[in-house]
Motif scaffolding. Structure first.
Motif, PDB file in Angstrom:
ATOM      1  N   ASP A 126       5.646 -11.779   2.821  1.00  0.00           N
ATOM      2  CA  ASP A 126       5.460 -12.616   1.631  1.00  0.00           C
ATOM      3  C   ASP A 126       6.229 -12.039   0.448  1.00  0.00           C
ATOM      4  O   ASP A 126       5.842 -11.017  -0.125  1.00  0.00           O
ATOM      5  CB  ASP A 126       3.969 -12.722   1.292  1.00  0.00           C
ATOM      6  N   GLU A 127       7.301 -12.692   0.069  1.00  0.00           N
ATOM      7  CA  GLU A 127       8.150 -12.211  -1.017  1.00  0.00           C
ATOM      8  C   GLU A 127       7.469 -12.272  -2.377  1.00  0.00           C
ATOM      9  O   GLU A 127       7.916 -11.636  -3.330  1.00  0.00           O
ATOM     10  CB  GLU A 127       9.451 -13.029  -1.067  1.00  0.00           C
ATOM     11  N   SER A 128       6.386 -13.031  -2.484  1.00  0.00           N
ATOM     12  CA  SER A 128       5.708 -13.164  -3.771  1.00  0.00           C
ATOM     13  C   SER A 128       4.810 -11.975  -4.093  1.00  0.00           C
ATOM     14  O   SER A 128       4.334 -11.844  -5.230  1.00  0.00           O
ATOM     15  CB  SER A 128       4.881 -14.452  -3.799  1.00  0.00           C
ATOM     16  N   LEU A 129       4.566 -11.093  -3.111  1.00  0.00           N
ATOM     17  CA  LEU A 129       3.711  -9.932  -3.366  1.00  0.00           C
ATOM     18  C   LEU A 129       4.443  -8.929  -4.249  1.00  0.00           C
ATOM     19  O   LEU A 129       5.513  -8.432  -3.882  1.00  0.00           O
ATOM     20  CB  LEU A 129       3.298  -9.263  -2.056  1.00  0.00           C
ATOM     21  N   ALA A 130       3.867  -8.632  -5.395  1.00  0.00           N
ATOM     22  CA  ALA A 130       4.444  -7.655  -6.315  1.00  0.00           C
ATOM     23  C   ALA A 130       3.313  -6.969  -7.064  1.00  0.00           C
ATOM     24  O   ALA A 130       2.289  -7.596  -7.352  1.00  0.00           O
ATOM     25  CB  ALA A 130       5.393  -8.336  -7.293  1.00  0.00           C
ATOM     26  N   PRO A 131       3.467  -5.692  -7.381  1.00  0.00           N
ATOM     27  CA  PRO A 131       2.426  -4.983  -8.128  1.00  0.00           C
ATOM     28  C   PRO A 131       2.252  -5.597  -9.519  1.00  0.00           C
ATOM     29  O   PRO A 131       3.187  -6.186 -10.058  1.00  0.00           O
ATOM     30  CB  PRO A 131       2.981  -3.553  -8.214  1.00  0.00           C
ATOM     31  N   PRO A 132       1.053  -5.445 -10.114  1.00  0.00           N
ATOM     32  CA  PRO A 132      -0.095  -4.708  -9.568  1.00  0.00           C
ATOM     33  C   PRO A 132      -0.927  -5.584  -8.627  1.00  0.00           C
ATOM     34  O   PRO A 132      -1.027  -6.791  -8.821  1.00  0.00           O
ATOM     35  CB  PRO A 132      -0.883  -4.342 -10.820  1.00  0.00           C
ATOM     36  N   PHE A 133      -1.520  -4.943  -7.616  1.00  0.00           N
ATOM     37  CA  PHE A 133      -2.422  -5.649  -6.715  1.00  0.00           C
ATOM     38  C   PHE A 133      -3.361  -4.642  -6.059  1.00  0.00           C
ATOM     39  O   PHE A 133      -3.115  -3.443  -6.061  1.00  0.00           O
ATOM     40  CB  PHE A 133      -1.653  -6.439  -5.655  1.00  0.00           C
ATOM     41  N   LEU A 134      -4.450  -5.154  -5.516  1.00  0.00           N
ATOM     42  CA  LEU A 134      -5.390  -4.329  -4.761  1.00  0.00           C
ATOM     43  C   LEU A 134      -5.036  -4.412  -3.293  1.00  0.00           C
ATOM     44  O   LEU A 134      -4.646  -5.481  -2.801  1.00  0.00           O
ATOM     45  CB  LEU A 134      -6.830  -4.803  -4.965  1.00  0.00           C
ATOM     46  N   SER A 135      -5.178  -3.304  -2.595  1.00  0.00           N
ATOM     47  CA  SER A 135      -4.878  -3.279  -1.162  1.00  0.00           C
ATOM     48  C   SER A 135      -6.019  -2.609  -0.409  1.00  0.00           C
ATOM     49  O   SER A 135      -6.371  -1.458  -0.705  1.00  0.00           O
ATOM     50  CB  SER A 135      -3.570  -2.529  -0.912  1.00  0.00           C
ATOM     51  N   LEU A 136      -6.586  -3.336   0.536  1.00  0.00           N
ATOM     52  CA  LEU A 136      -7.584  -2.764   1.439  1.00  0.00           C
ATOM     53  C   LEU A 136      -6.867  -2.360   2.712  1.00  0.00           C
ATOM     54  O   LEU A 136      -6.403  -3.212   3.466  1.00  0.00           O
ATOM     55  CB  LEU A 136      -8.685  -3.781   1.744  1.00  0.00           C
ATOM     56  N   VAL A 137      -6.744  -1.047   2.920  1.00  0.00           N
ATOM     57  CA  VAL A 137      -6.125  -0.529   4.144  1.00  0.00           C
ATOM     58  C   VAL A 137      -7.252  -0.121   5.071  1.00  0.00           C
ATOM     59  O   VAL A 137      -8.005   0.814   4.777  1.00  0.00           O
ATOM     60  CB  VAL A 137      -5.205   0.668   3.847  1.00  0.00           C
ATOM     61  N   VAL A 138      -7.384  -0.817   6.179  1.00  0.00           N
ATOM     62  CA  VAL A 138      -8.538  -0.606   7.050  1.00  0.00           C
ATOM     63  C   VAL A 138      -8.082  -0.564   8.505  1.00  0.00           C
ATOM     64  O   VAL A 138      -7.528  -1.521   9.034  1.00  0.00           O
ATOM     65  CB  VAL A 138      -9.610  -1.704   6.785  1.00  0.00           C
ATOM     66  N   SER A 139      -8.313   0.588   9.148  1.00  0.00           N
ATOM     67  CA  SER A 139      -7.838   0.794  10.518  1.00  0.00           C
ATOM     68  C   SER A 139      -8.767   1.763  11.237  1.00  0.00           C
ATOM     69  O   SER A 139      -9.864   2.062  10.765  1.00  0.00           O
ATOM     70  CB  SER A 139      -6.411   1.355  10.485  1.00  0.00           C
ATOM     71  N   GLY A 140      -8.292   2.280  12.366  1.00  0.00           N
ATOM     72  CA  GLY A 140      -9.093   3.229  13.124  1.00  0.00           C
ATOM     73  C   GLY A 140      -9.216   4.578  12.451  1.00  0.00           C
ATOM     74  O   GLY A 140     -10.171   5.320  12.686  1.00  0.00           O
ATOM     75  N   GLY A 141      -8.257   4.901  11.599  1.00  0.00           N
ATOM     76  CA  GLY A 141      -8.279   6.207  10.931  1.00  0.00           C
ATOM     77  C   GLY A 141      -8.442   6.142   9.432  1.00  0.00           C
ATOM     78  O   GLY A 141      -8.645   7.174   8.781  1.00  0.00           O
ATOM     79  N   HIS A 142      -8.346   4.940   8.847  1.00  0.00           N
ATOM     80  CA  HIS A 142      -8.366   4.822   7.400  1.00  0.00           C
ATOM     81  C   HIS A 142      -9.211   3.635   6.951  1.00  0.00           C
ATOM     82  O   HIS A 142      -9.169   2.572   7.562  1.00  0.00           O
ATOM     83  CB  HIS A 142      -6.943   4.638   6.852  1.00  0.00           C
ATOM     84  N   THR A 143      -9.958   3.836   5.883  1.00  0.00           N
ATOM     85  CA  THR A 143     -10.620   2.737   5.196  1.00  0.00           C
ATOM     86  C   THR A 143     -10.634   3.098   3.722  1.00  0.00           C
ATOM     87  O   THR A 143     -11.362   3.995   3.296  1.00  0.00           O
ATOM     88  CB  THR A 143     -12.060   2.514   5.694  1.00  0.00           C
ATOM     89  N   GLU A 144      -9.795   2.427   2.944  1.00  0.00           N
ATOM     90  CA  GLU A 144      -9.708   2.722   1.522  1.00  0.00           C
ATOM     91  C   GLU A 144      -9.204   1.525   0.742  1.00  0.00           C
ATOM     92  O   GLU A 144      -8.469   0.691   1.269  1.00  0.00           O
ATOM     93  CB  GLU A 144      -8.804   3.940   1.275  1.00  0.00           C
ATOM     94  N   VAL A 145      -9.625   1.459  -0.497  1.00  0.00           N
ATOM     95  CA  VAL A 145      -9.149   0.438  -1.423  1.00  0.00           C
ATOM     96  C   VAL A 145      -8.200   1.102  -2.407  1.00  0.00           C
ATOM     97  O   VAL A 145      -8.554   2.095  -3.063  1.00  0.00           O
ATOM     98  CB  VAL A 145     -10.304  -0.237  -2.173  1.00  0.00           C
ATOM     99  N   LEU A 146      -6.988   0.576  -2.497  1.00  0.00           N
ATOM    100  CA  LEU A 146      -5.956   1.157  -3.348  1.00  0.00           C
ATOM    101  C   LEU A 146      -5.557   0.184  -4.442  1.00  0.00           C
ATOM    102  O   LEU A 146      -5.556  -1.032  -4.235  1.00  0.00           O
ATOM    103  CB  LEU A 146      -4.709   1.487  -2.520  1.00  0.00           C
ATOM    104  N   LEU A 147      -5.193   0.728  -5.577  1.00  0.00           N
ATOM    105  CA  LEU A 147      -4.575  -0.058  -6.628  1.00  0.00           C
ATOM    106  C   LEU A 147      -3.092   0.272  -6.618  1.00  0.00           C
ATOM    107  O   LEU A 147      -2.697   1.417  -6.850  1.00  0.00           O
ATOM    108  CB  LEU A 147      -5.178   0.290  -7.990  1.00  0.00           C
TER     109      LEU A 147
END
Length: 334
Positions: A126-147
């Protein structure tokens, strides 16, 4: 700009070639799932050995496919490789291969943080994604909310205190006697079940911190299973158990994502990582589309892939990041 991406942080060997940060010319993944199933999880030394066997043939295949789409004057301009976090042996295979190719081809090499790579999964689609934004990275080794304040400028608003969400899925599957990897199996069974059939706690739901905890949820499942009848009766309700357990995890993720949006005032929200392929989580985040500007990557780019690493590496290079030495770091921080 043509970038070769290499990802080998865990048990998937992934290679991709992209043009101008987003256009994927070729990408392939060599999965080790079948080989690790008999162990019920990833065996680090075995994973590293399999990366060694797979990586060069995979690079040749991807390069051949990419060259068919490249003009005669285009060549590899940059190699981007995951340098952490991950399994040390697996990371070493990718980094050493990238550095060797960089030396042989006289092409610069840049190391990429695996978590930043996941953030870039949405950047590709998606070319429209540009900071600032919130990102939820959620996987087998990581779960975090990033700004994401800018590309390369991230603030961790909150993370898990113990297990990652993907790990909670896999451990639950093991308790239920389901095959590895458990997250996808639980998701498929949940579709047939009732998410309100069983009551599971939603950890830290009422706290004012963007934090997660899933170890207690796993314990609650263990005690619930001990109370259930054995034999056919237990088999008949497993779909309801999966649906209810999954609902608790998704509830936890969404509650804290909503809290982060409220605290920051940011309504542009992206999810990524292996658990972002979960159908219930995708539906929950999509339901916020009227309230938030939502970004969800294709399922193929939720799990570990090299296109996201190539994209993150290309953007880092364009903003001036240079690396004379790349050292694998299993505990690399964002």
């Amino acid at each position: 700009m043509i970038t070769l991406g290499i990802e080998s942080s865990c048990d998937d060997t992934a290679v991709a070639v992209i043009r101008d940060s987003r256009e994927v010319l070729s990408e392939r993944v060599s999965s080790q799932i079948t080989e690790h199933q008999r162990f019920g999880g990833v065996v680090p030394e075995f994973a590293a050995r399999m990366h060694q066997e797979a990586i060069l043939p995979l690079i040749k295949l991807v390069m051949d496919e990419a060259r068919a789409k490249m003009s005669e004057y285009e060549n590899i301009d940059l190699i981007a490789v995951t340098r952490g976090p991950g399994l040390m042996g697996s990371l070493m295979v990718g980094v050493l291969t990238a550095c060797a190719l960089g030396s042989a081809w006289d092409v610069p090499v840049i190391g990429v943080n695996h978590i930043e790579g996941h953030i870039f999964a949405n950047f590709i689609s998606d070319e429209s994604l540009a900071p600032p934004f919130l990102s939820l990275v959620v996987s087998g080794g990581h779960t975090e909310v990033l700004l994401a304040r800018g590309w390369g400028d991230y603030v961790i608003l909150g993370a898990t205190r113990d297990d990652a969400a993907g790990e909670a899925f896999d451990k639950a599957a093991k308790l239920l006697g389901l095959p590895y990897p458990g997250g996808a199996v639980i998701d498929s069974l949940s579709v047939k079940g009732n998410p309100e059939a069983f009551s599971f706690p939603v950890p830290l739901k009422n706290t004012d911190e963007v934090e997660f905890s899933f170890s207690g949820l796993k314990t609650a499942l263990l005690w619930k299973l001990k109370q259930l009848p054995q034999g056919n009766a237990k088999t008949e309700i497993i779909n309801d158990i999966c649906a209810s357990y999954q609902a608790a995890i998704v509830n936890s993720l969404m509650t804290k994502l909503e809290l982060a949006a409220k605290k920051t005032g940011i309504k542009k929200v992206a999810i990524s990582g292996g658990v972002a392929a979960n159908s219930a989580l995708r539906a929950a985040i999509q339901s916020k589309a009227g309230k938030w500007d939502v970004f969800i990557p294709p399922v193929a780019h939720c799990t570990d892939n090299a296109a996201m690493i190539a994209a993150a590496g290309t953007v880092a290079w364009k903003r001036g990041v240079r690396m004379n030495t790349i050292v694998p770091d299993p505990s690399l921080k964002l």
